[in-house]
Enzyme design. Structure first.
Site, short mmCIF file in Angstrom:
data_model
loop_
_atom_site.label_atom_id
_atom_site.label_comp_id
_atom_site.label_asym_id
_atom_site.label_seq_id
_atom_site.Cartn_x
_atom_site.Cartn_y
_atom_site.Cartn_z
N ASP A 216 -25.22 -10.44 12.15
CA ASP A 216 -25.81 -10.98 13.38
C ASP A 216 -26.55 -9.93 14.19
OD1 ASP A 216 -23.67 -9.47 14.10
OD2 ASP A 216 -22.64 -11.03 15.27
N CYS A 219 -24.19 -5.50 12.63
CA CYS A 219 -23.39 -5.28 11.43
C CYS A 219 -22.82 -3.87 11.35
CB CYS A 219 -24.22 -5.61 10.18
SG CYS A 219 -25.70 -4.61 9.98
N HIS A 354 -28.21 -4.33 5.70
CA HIS A 354 -26.90 -4.84 6.10
C HIS A 354 -25.81 -3.86 5.66
CE1 HIS A 354 -23.86 -7.72 7.28
NE2 HIS A 354 -23.35 -7.74 6.06
#
Length: 1222
Positions: A216, A219, A354
Site C-alpha cells: 500500500d 511496504c 515491493h
C-alpha cells in the site's frame, strides 16, 4: 530485468509446500489420497480451525484440496493441522453445509482478502489503524491501560530503538496462512536460488522464509515492522522516527553522502518519510536505499537487503548490508550486551518495487546467512561489517535472533490502544476494518486512506445505517442513493403518485427498500429516518437475523437472540448465552400466562421465568416478579398486597415441576441461529471424538456449533428438538398424560427458587457426555416409526436385531438394516465373528427397511405409529409459515439435485434409493403436503422427477409410485424391477380380458375403467401434469348415488396446476362450456387433460364419432324402461355391465365422451389407479337403483353415469390411461 526460470527440478508451488509424509491412520491424510481412490472417496469430514481465537467448525470433502480455508478468520490450513477431524455420516450436514455454502454458490460473506485475514483475532488492516496511536501512546504495566508517552516520561514519540533486539519467528502452523505466512506475490519463484543457497547453508532445512506484507505504499516499514514483532503495528512510528532522525542528523547525512545525493534532494527525502506523504503526479511512491540506511540507524541494528542471485551479482545496488554507521557500536547492543542481530528483507520481483521480510520459524534453528550471500556494506566502509555484525567462524551471520515479543503481551497492547481509538474516533477499529471489507473492498475500491474509512464508518453508525448479520457476521448498510429521494427520483415519484401532495407532518414508508422517510418542504426532498428504518435481510447470506450495530462494535440484540458469550450450564445446549431484557442468560426463559383481577378489572399478562441459571442471582425471584406485575398494572392501589400473594401462588403453581428435566423455553425465532465459527463447548471437545448428533430430516437435532443455516432450517431445528423430547416421553403412560396437557399439581418438594442441578435431557443438550460403555442410536423404519435405542459398546449384530424386534415388533428375518451416508446395508457377521460389536458410533442413525412378508401385527403397529408421528409432525410444522416451508423445500430439492449430479445419477435414480424422502418429513412428502394437502389416493407429479406419478397412501403415510397399468409401489431401490414385473403380468391379463370383452378393437373401448383411447402416436408429445390430482366430482364410496347430484353439470376446468374439481359438498359446480372446434378436453393421464387441437385430431372424424355416441345414448334412453322391466327375468344383474360394455365398445370409436352428450353429467372417482378396489361388482345395482328414481322427463334428457371400472387395451403400446368417467 526479468529473471530467467530456474533450472529443473521445478520448485514446489507456494500453496502448499511439500511436508512430512502423512500418516495413513489420519482421516485428513486419507482425504489427501489421489488417483482412483480419491475419485471414489465421497466422505465428508469436519474439523475445527486451529487458531485459538477462531476455532470455527469447517466441513470439507475427503477428496478435495489438502488445504482448507477457514470461513471465519480467512486462514488456510493443512488438513493435518485441523483439530478434531472426524467423518460426517449424516446427509443433512453434508447438504446444508457443503453444498449450500460451497457448491450451490449461495451468496455469503465475501472471501477475506490479505488485509483482513485474522490471526489471533488481529488482521493487518486492524493493525494499520492502531499504528498511529502506538506512535504516541504506551501501556502502563500496572493498570494495563494506554497512557501518553509524555505522561510516562518517555518523550512525545515512541523510540523504535527499543525494538532493536526483537525479532519475529513465525509459528509453523501459520507458515501457509494467506496474508500472514509465506508471500504469494511471486517472491518464492524470484528468490528461489537465493533461498536454496540459504537452505543448503542451514543443513538443508527451510528456516528463513519470505512472508507477506501489504503493498500500500508503506511496504518498507511494513516489512521492517513484521520482521521485528510479526505485525504491521509500528509502521507509523517507524516513519515518524525516520523523519525525526533525518531532521536531527541532516548535517551528518549531507556530509556522508555529498558525492551521491545533492543537497536539494534532502527535503524530498525527509518529506517522503512522512506517514501522510502523497507523491507528486508521475513520481513513483516508495522509500529508497537511503531510507533503509536511516532505518538501520533508527533501530540500532543492521538491515540486510537480498535479491535474486543474478541481481546480487549485478553492478546495481539491488542488494546491500545497511549498517547503523552513525550510531556507536556500543549502543547497538541488547540487554545481554551482545550486538543486535541483523534483520533481513528482500525484493519480491524483478520489478524491485515491493519489499518483503525474511523471518525465521519458531521451534527451528535460527537461520544463518552464508558468507557468499552477505552483501557489501552500503554507504560506509566495508570493514564496519565486522564491527556491527557478529560473524560466525565460516564468515556467515545469524539473522533475527530469538527475542520475540510474546503474543499475550501484544494482544494486551492492542486492547489498550483500541480503547484510545474508541475515545478519539467514537468507533471500534474492528468495526472500521469490517466496513472496509464489506463496503470498499467488495466493490473494488482500493487505495482509500484509513482516515476516510474511519470517518465513513463513524457516520454510518451515527445514522443507524449499519447492521450486522447474526448468522454470517457480515456487515450490511441500509443505504439509498440520494437521487432517489429528490424530485424525479424513484422513491420521490412513488410517494407523490401514491399520496399526492407530500406533507411534512407525515412519514412515508417504502417496505421494499426497508426505508421510512419524512418530507422536507424547504429542500423539496425526502429525508430518510434510519432510526425508524430496519434492514430485514443480510445483503450477503440473505438471513433475516440482522441487528443494528453500535459504535463500539456491540450488537443491538433483541430478546432471545443468541450472543457471542460462551455458556457452560445452558439447558438449551447451544453453548452460548441468550440476551433478555438487557442481560445475558444461560437459557431462554419459560413463558406462561397469568391473569390479574383487582377492583373489577382483569388483566392478562405473560410471565417469563428463569430458573436454571448457573448464576443464581439471575434466576427469577417470585416476589419480585409478582410485585413488578402488580405495580405495572395497578400502581398505588391500596391493599394490593393480597393480589401480590395471589400472583406469587399462581407463579409457584406454574413453575413447580414433577420432572426436573421438564424445560420448555419460549420459542423465539432466531434464538438458536446457526453461525459460521460456532464450535462445540470445551467439555465436549475434551471427550473422545464422537459423531455429530444430526439425524435425518424428521428427527435431526442440529449441533449449533457446526452449521450455518437459514432461518427456515433454524426454525425446523428448534421445533424438531421439541418433538424429539415429546416422543421420548411417550414411553411411559404417566408422561403421555402430561404431554396431552393434563394439569400439573403443585408439590412442595419440587418448588424451588434456585437453579436446578439436574442434567439436561439428551435431546436438549446433544453434546452432553455419554459414558464410553453406552452409545445411543437413532432408529427409523421405512413406515415412519422411530426410536432412540441405547446400545452397549459390545452389542453384536444379532443383539441389535433383537433390540429392533423388541422396539418395533419386526422379526429379525424381516429386517434390512442400513447405516452411513450414502446408506449401505449392515451385513450379518461372517462365520467366527458373531461376537464382534457392530460398527456403529454414538449418535449414528440407522434405517430399517421392512421386507415384504411383513406380519399383520407389524402392519397394525406401523399404522398406529404413523398416525402418531403424523399428528406430532402437524403440531411441529404447523408453527412454520408457508413461506418458510416453501424456502426449505426449494433448498432441499436444490441440494438433492446437485448431490445426484455429483453421484453421476439422475434425480430419480438417486432418490429412489432414499425412501425416507417420500415418507413423512421427506422433501417430496413435504412438497405435496405444502402444495395440495394430503388425502388418501391423491396423485401428484414433481418437476424434478419427470414421467413419474405418485399417490399418497394414508394407511402407510407415504408417497408411492403410481403406474397406471400396474398399480402402486412403495419407493425403494428395487421399485423399477417390481414395476416391470407387474406391468408384464398386467399386459398378459389385459390382452385376454380385452379380446373377450369386445369383438371390436377400435380406437375407443369401454371397460371397467371407463373409456380409454389409444395414444401410441401422441402420448410422447404430452407434458405430464404437474399440479394436483384431486378426485373429480363426488367421490362417494356408496354405489347408490344421490339422484340430485346426477343432474349437476360436468366439472370441467383446464388445469394448470390447481384443483380442477369441486368438493363433494358443492351441489352446483362450475360448467365448462366446450367448443366443438377447439375447446374439447381429453384426459390422457391421471389428472391430465388437454385440448383436442393439441392432440392433432381430424375434426371431421371427431364429429362423426360424436354423432355415433349420440345415437348410442339415445338408444340407451329409449330402451331403458323395457330394459329395467325385463332385467330380472331375462338376465342376471351382473350381465348388465357386460352388455353395456359391448354396446359402447361397438358404437363409440373415438373422441371425447363428454362433448358427445346432450346433457352434462357429474363425474365420480378421481385419479385413482386402474387396479384400485372400486364398486365394479355393484354396477348393475347402481344402475337399477339410479334409473328407478328417475322420472320420465329425466330419462329423456340424461343418462345414468357409470362407476369407474378397469380397462385394458391389448393393442395399446406400453400404456393405457383412463378417460373421464360418465
Amino acid at each position: 530485468m526479468s529473471q530467467p526460470p530456474p533450472p529443473p527440478p521445478p520448485l514446489p508451488p507456494p500453496p502448499p509446500p511439500p511436508e512430512a509424509p502423512q500418516t495413513p491412520s489420519s482421516l485428513a491424510s486419507a482425504a489427501a489420497s489421489g488417483g482412483l481412490l480419491k475419485r471414489r472417496d465421497r466422505r465428508i469430514l469436519s474439523g475445527s480451525c486451529p487458531d485459538p481465537k477462531c476455532q470455527a467448525r469447517l466441513f470439507f470433502p475427503a477428496s478435495g484440496s489438502v488445504s482448507i480455508e477457514c470461513t471465519e478468520c480467512g486462514q488456510r490450513h493443512e488438513q493435518q493441522q485441523l483439530l478434531g477431524v472426524e467423518e460426517v455420516t449424516d446427509p443433512d450436514v453434508v447438504l446444508h453445509n457443503l453444498l449450500r455454502n460451497a457448491l450451490l454458490g449461495v451468496t455469503g460473506a465475501p472471501k477475506k482478502n490479505t488485509e483482513l485475514v485474522k490471526v489471533m483475532g488481529l488482521s493487518n488492516y486492524h493493525c494499520k489503524l492502531l499504528s498511529p496511536i502506538l506512535a504516541r501512546y504506551g501501556m502502563d504495566k500496572q493498570t494495563g491501560r494506554a497512557k501518553l508517552l509524555r505522561d510516562m516520561n518517555q518523550g512525545e514519540l515512541f523510540d523504535c530503538a527499543l525494538l532493536g533486539d526483537r525479532a519475529f519467528l513465525i509459528e509453523p502452523e501459520h507458515v501457509n496462512t494467506v496474508g500472514y505466512g509465506k508471500d504469494r506475490s511471486g517472491s518464492l519463484l524470484y528468490l528461489h536460488d537465493t533461498l536454496e543457497d540459504i537452505k543448503r547453508a542451514n543443513k538443508s532445512q527451510e528456516c528463513l522464509i519470505p512472508v507477506h506484507v501489504d503493498g500500500d505504499g508503506h511496504c518498507l516499514v511494513h516489512a521492517v515492522s513484521r520482521a521485528l514483532v510479526g505485525r504491521e503495528l509500528f509502521w507509523h512510528a517507524l516513519r515518524e522516527n525516520l523523519k525525526q532522525h533525518f531532521q536531527q542528523h541532516l548535517a551528518r547525512y549531507q556530509a556522508l553522502f555529498h558525492d551521491f545525493i545533492d543537497a536539494a534532494e534532502w527535503e524530498d527525502i525527509i518529506n517522503e518519510c512522512d506517514p501522510l506523504f502523497v507523491p507528486p503526479e508521475g513520481v513513483p511512491l516508495g522509500l529508497r536505499n537511503i531510507h533503509i540506511f536511516g532505518l538501520a540507524n533508527v533501530l540500532h541494528r543492521p538491515i540486510i537487503l537480498l535479491d535474486s542471485l543474478s541481481g546480487m551479482r549485478s553492478s546495481g545496488d539491488y542488494s546491500a548490508t545497511f549498517l547503523p554507521g552513525l550510531i556507536p557500536a556500543e549502543k547497538c547492543t541488547g540487554k545481554d550486551g551482545h550486538l543486535n542481530k541483523p534483520i533481513c528483507i528482500a525484493w519480491s520481483s524483478s520489478g524491485r518495487n515491493h519489499y518483503i521480510p525474511l523471518v525465521g520459524i519458531k521451534g527451528a534453528a535460527l537461520p544463518k546467512l552464508p558468507m557468499n550471500l552477505l552483501p557489501k556494506a552500503w554507504g560506509v566502509p566495508q570493514d564496519l561489517i565486522k564491527k556491527y555484525i557478529k560473524l560466525e567462524e565460516d564468515g556467515g551471520c545469524v539473522i533475527g535472533g530469538d527475542r520475540s515479543l510474546q503474543d499475550k503481551y501484544l494482544l494486551r497492547l492492542v486492547a489498550a490502544m483500541e480503547e484510545v481509538f474508541m475515545d478519539k474516533h467514537g468507533i471500534h477499529p474492528s468495526l472500521v476494518a469490517d466496513v472496509h471489507q464489506y463496503f470498499y473492498r467488495r466493490t473494488g475500491v482500493i487505495g482509500v486512506q484509513p482516515e476516510e474509512v474511519t470517518a465513513a464508518a463513524k457516520k454510518a453508525v451515527m445514522d443507524n445505517r449499519l447492521h450486522k448479520c447474526l448468522l454470517c457476521g457480515a456487515l450490511s448498510e441500509l443505504h439509498v442513493p440520494p437521487e432517489w429521494l429528490a424530485p424525479g427520483g424513484k422513491l420521490y415519484n412513488l410517494a407523490k403518485s401514491t399520496h399526492g401532495q407530500l406533507r411534512t407532518d407525515k412519514n412515508y414508508s417504502f417496505p421494499l427498500n426497508n426505508l421510512v422517510c419524512s418530507y422536507d418542504s424547504v429542500k423539496d426532498v425526502l429525508v430518510p429516518d434510519y432510526g425508524m428504518s430496519n434492514l430485514t435481510a443480510c445483503n450477503w447470506c440473505h438471513g433475516t437475523s440482522v441487528r443494528k450495530v453500535r459504535g463500539d462494535g456491540s450488537i443491538v440484540y433483541l430478546d432471545g437472540d443468541r450472543t457471542n458469550s460462551r455458556s457452560t450450564g445452558g439447558k438449551c445446549g447451544c453453548g452460548f448465552k441468550h440476551f433478555w431484557d438487557g442481560k445475558e442468560y444461560d437459557n431462554l426463559p419459560e413463558a406462561f400466562p397469568i391473569t390479574l383481577e383487582w377492583g373489577g378489572r382483569v388483566v392478562r399478562e405473560t410471565v417469563y421465568w428463569f430458573q436454571y441459571e448457573s448464576d443464581s442471582s439471575l434466576n427469577s425471584n417470585v416476589y419480585d416478579v409478582a410485585m413488578k406485575l402488580v405495580t405495572k398494572h395497578f400502581p398505588g392501589e391500596f391493599g394490593s398486597e393480597i393480589l401480590v400473594q395471589k400472583v406469587v401462588h399462581t407463579i409457584l403453581h406454574q413453575t413447580a415441576k414433577k420432572n426436573p428435566d421438564d424445560y420448555t423455553p419460549v420459542n423465539i425465532d432466531g434464538a438458536h441461529a446457526q453461525r459460521v465459527g460456532d464450535v462445540q463447548g470445551q467439555e465436549s471437545e475434551s471427550q473422545l471424538p464422537t459423531k455429530i448428533i444430526l439425524t435425518g430430516q424428521k428427527t435431526k437435532t442440529l449441533h449449533k456449533e457446526e452449521l450455518n443455516m437459514s432461518k427456515t432450517e433454524r426454525t425446523i431445528q428448534q421445533n424438531i428438538t421439541e418433538q424429539a423430547s415429546v416422543m421420548q416421553k411417550r414411553k411411559t403412560e404417566k408422561l403421555k398424560q402430561e404431554q396431552k396437557g393434563q394439569p400439573r399439581t403443585v408439590s412442595p418438594s419440587t418448588i424451588r427458587d434456585g437453579p436446578s442441578s439436574a442434567p439436561a435431557t439428551p435431546t436438549k443438550a446433544p453434546y452432553s457426555p455419554t459414558t464410553s460403555k453406552e452409545k445411543k442410536i437413532r432408529i427409523t423404519t421405512n413406515d415412519g416409526r422411530q426410536s432412540m435405542v441405547t446400545l452397549k459398546s459390545s452389542t453384536t449384530f444379532f443383539e441389535l436385531q433383537e433390540s429392533i424386534a423388541r422396539e418395533f415388533n419386526i422379526p429379525p428375518y424381516l429386517q434390512c438394516i442400513r447405516y452411513g451416508f450414502p446408506p449401505k446395508e449392515l451385513m450379518p457377521p461372517q462365520a467366527g465373528m458373531e461376537k464382534e460389536p457392530v460398527p456403529l458410533q454414538h449418535g449414528d442413525r440407522i434405517t430399517i427397511e421392512i421386507l415384504k412378508s411383513k406380519a399383520e401385527g407389524g402392519q397394525s403397529a406401523a399404522a398406529h405409529s404413523a398416525h402418531t408421528v403424523k399428528q406430532e409432525d402437524i403440531a411441529v410444522t404447523g408453527k412454520l409459515s408457508s413461506k418458510e416451508l416453501q424456502e426449505q423445500a426449494e433448498k432441499e430439492m436444490y441440494s438433492l439435485c446437485l448431490l445426484a449430479t455429483l453421484m453421476g445419477e439422475d434425480v430419480w435414480s438417486y432418490a429412489k434409493g432414499l425412501p425416507h424422502m417420500f415418507q413423512q418429513g421427506g422433501v417430496f412428502y413435504s412438497i405435496m403436503k405444502k402444495t395440495m394437502g394430503m388425502a388418501d389416493g391423491k396423485h401428484c407429479t414433481f418437476p424434478h422427477l419427470p414421467g413419474k406419478t405418485f399417490v399418497y397412501n394414508a394407511s402407510e403415510d407415504r408417497l408411492e409410485l403410481c403406474v397406471d397399468a400396474a398399480g402402486h409401489f412403495p419407493i425403494g431401490p428395487d421399485v423399477e424391477d417390481l414395476v416391470k414385473e407387474a406391468v408384464s403380468q398386467v399386459r398378459a391379463e389385459a390382452t385376454t380380458r380385452s379380446r373377450e370383452s369386445s369383438p371390436s378393437h377400435g380406437l375407443l373401448k369401454l371397460g371397467s375403467g371407463g373409456v380409454v383411447k389409444k395414444k401410441s402416436e401422441q402420448l410422447h408429445n404430452v407434458t405430464a401434469f404437474q399440479g394436483k390430482g384431486h378426485s373429480l366430482g363426488t367421490a362417494s364410496g356408496n354405489p347408490h348415488l344421490d339422484p340430485r347430484a346426477r343432474e349437476t353439470s360436468v366439472v370441467r376446468k383446464h388445469n394448470t396446476g390447481t384443483d380442477f374439481s369441486n368438493s363433494s359438498t358443492k351441489t352446483e359446480p362450475s360448467v365448462f362450456t366446450a367448443s366443438s372446434s377447439n375447446s374439447e378436453l381429453i384426459r390422457i393421464a391421471p389428472g391430465v387433460v388437454t385440448m383436442r387441437d393439441g392432440r392433432q385430431l381430424d375434426p371431421d372424424l371427431v364429429e362423426a364419432q360424436r354423432k355415433k355416441l349420440q345415437e348410442m345414448v339415445s338408444s340407451i334412453q329409449a330402451s331403458m324402461d323395457r330394459h329395467l322391466r325385463d332385467q330380472s327375468t331375462e338376465q342376471s344383474p351382473s350381465d348388465l355391465p357386460q352388455r353395456k360394455t359391448e354396446v359402447v365398445s361397438s358404437s363409440a370409436k373415438s373422441g371425447s365422451l363428454q362433448t358427445g352428450l346432450p346433457e352434462s353429467f357429474p363425474l365420480t372417482g378421481g385419479t385413482e389407479n386402474l387396479n384400485t378396489e372400486t364398486t365394479d361388482g355393484c354396477v348393475a345395482d347402481a344402475l337399477g337403483a339410479a334409473f328407478a328414481t328417475r322420472s320420465k322427463a329425466q330419462r329423456g334428457n340424461s343418462v345414468e353415469e357409470l362407476e369407474e371400472m378397469d380397462s385394458q387395451d391389448a393393442e395399446m403400446t406400453n400404456t393405457t390411461e383412463p378417460m373421464d368417467h360418465s
